[in-house]
Write a protein that holds these residues in place. Structure first.
Motif, short mmCIF file in Angstrom:
data_model
loop_
_atom_site.label_atom_id
_atom_site.label_comp_id
_atom_site.label_asym_id
_atom_site.label_seq_id
_atom_site.Cartn_x
_atom_site.Cartn_y
_atom_site.Cartn_z
N TYR A 57 16.27 -3.40 49.21
CA TYR A 57 17.27 -3.96 48.29
C TYR A 57 16.85 -3.64 46.87
O TYR A 57 15.69 -3.40 46.60
CB TYR A 57 17.37 -5.48 48.51
CG TYR A 57 17.91 -5.81 49.87
CD1 TYR A 57 19.27 -5.84 50.10
CD2 TYR A 57 17.04 -6.05 50.93
CE1 TYR A 57 19.77 -6.12 51.38
CE2 TYR A 57 17.53 -6.32 52.20
CZ TYR A 57 18.89 -6.36 52.41
OH TYR A 57 19.38 -6.63 53.66
N PRO A 58 17.81 -3.61 45.92
CA PRO A 58 19.22 -3.94 46.06
C PRO A 58 19.99 -2.87 46.84
O PRO A 58 19.56 -1.73 46.93
CB PRO A 58 19.73 -4.03 44.62
CG PRO A 58 18.78 -3.22 43.82
CD PRO A 58 17.46 -3.25 44.55
N THR A 60 24.34 -1.96 48.16
CA THR A 60 25.76 -2.29 48.00
C THR A 60 26.43 -2.48 49.36
O THR A 60 25.90 -2.06 50.39
CB THR A 60 26.50 -1.18 47.23
OG1 THR A 60 26.49 0.01 48.03
CG2 THR A 60 25.87 -0.92 45.88
N THR A 93 26.89 -5.78 45.07
CA THR A 93 25.46 -5.53 45.21
C THR A 93 24.78 -6.76 45.79
O THR A 93 25.06 -7.89 45.39
CB THR A 93 24.83 -5.18 43.84
OG1 THR A 93 25.51 -4.03 43.33
CG2 THR A 93 23.35 -4.89 43.97
N TYR A 94 23.88 -6.52 46.73
CA TYR A 94 23.10 -7.57 47.37
C TYR A 94 21.63 -7.35 47.04
O TYR A 94 21.16 -6.21 47.02
CB TYR A 94 23.30 -7.54 48.89
CG TYR A 94 24.74 -7.71 49.28
CD1 TYR A 94 25.30 -8.96 49.43
CD2 TYR A 94 25.55 -6.60 49.48
CE1 TYR A 94 26.64 -9.12 49.78
CE2 TYR A 94 26.89 -6.74 49.82
CZ TYR A 94 27.43 -8.00 49.96
OH TYR A 94 28.74 -8.15 50.30
N TYR A 95 20.92 -8.44 46.81
CA TYR A 95 19.53 -8.34 46.38
C TYR A 95 18.53 -8.76 47.45
O TYR A 95 17.32 -8.64 47.24
CB TYR A 95 19.32 -9.15 45.10
CG TYR A 95 20.13 -8.57 43.97
CD1 TYR A 95 19.65 -7.48 43.25
CD2 TYR A 95 21.39 -9.06 43.66
CE1 TYR A 95 20.41 -6.91 42.23
CE2 TYR A 95 22.15 -8.51 42.65
CZ TYR A 95 21.65 -7.42 41.94
OH TYR A 95 22.41 -6.85 40.94
N SER A 96 19.04 -9.23 48.59
CA SER A 96 18.13 -9.62 49.68
C SER A 96 18.93 -9.72 50.98
O SER A 96 20.17 -9.76 50.98
CB SER A 96 17.49 -10.98 49.39
OG SER A 96 18.46 -12.01 49.47
N ASP A 99 21.16 -12.71 50.93
CA ASP A 99 22.44 -12.49 50.24
C ASP A 99 23.48 -11.90 51.20
O ASP A 99 24.62 -12.36 51.26
CB ASP A 99 22.29 -11.53 49.05
CG ASP A 99 21.59 -12.15 47.86
OD1 ASP A 99 21.41 -13.38 47.83
OD2 ASP A 99 21.23 -11.38 46.94
#
Length: 110
Positions: A57-58, A60, A93-96, A99
């Motif tokens: 991560y990050p 999409t 966008t995802y950070y983990s 998420d």
């Protein structure tokens, strides 16, 4: 019924029996309800969970669909691929893994 030991014991027995009947009736009425969400969402997406945990991560939505779109997740109506679950969403966008998991669970209304 007088206020004596036998009367009090009968009242207690009757109340216990009524409580058991109420519990059985409640269990019957709730038998068709969907299982509630667990407090810990980890593990709810089957094989996809492990893949998300190991992903960098990050990332999409489009990247996740490209890589994991064929993974199936359990929905209220059966199963759907991750691609189908994300089909109605914009790229974000995802950070983990948490998420992504939260977003997927929100989309499938679990």
């Amino acid at each position: 019924m007088g206020d004596n030991k036998r009367g009090r014991e009968k009242q207690a027995d009757d109340e216990e029996r009524r409580q058991q009947e109420r519990e059985v009736e409640e269990a019957r009425s709730r038998a068709d309800e969907a299982e509630p969400l667990r407090d810990d969402p980890t593990g709810q997406l089957g094989d996809l969970d492990e893949a998300l945990e190991n992903h960098a991560y990050p990332s999409t939505t489009n990247e996740l669909v490209e890589r994991y779109g064929g993974y199936d997740v359990e929905t209220q109506n059966g199963e759907a691929s991750l691609e189908e679950v994300f089909a109605s969403t914009d790229d974000q966008t995802y950070y983990s893994a948490d998420d992504v998991r939260s977003r997927v669970l929100g989309l499938i209304h679990r």
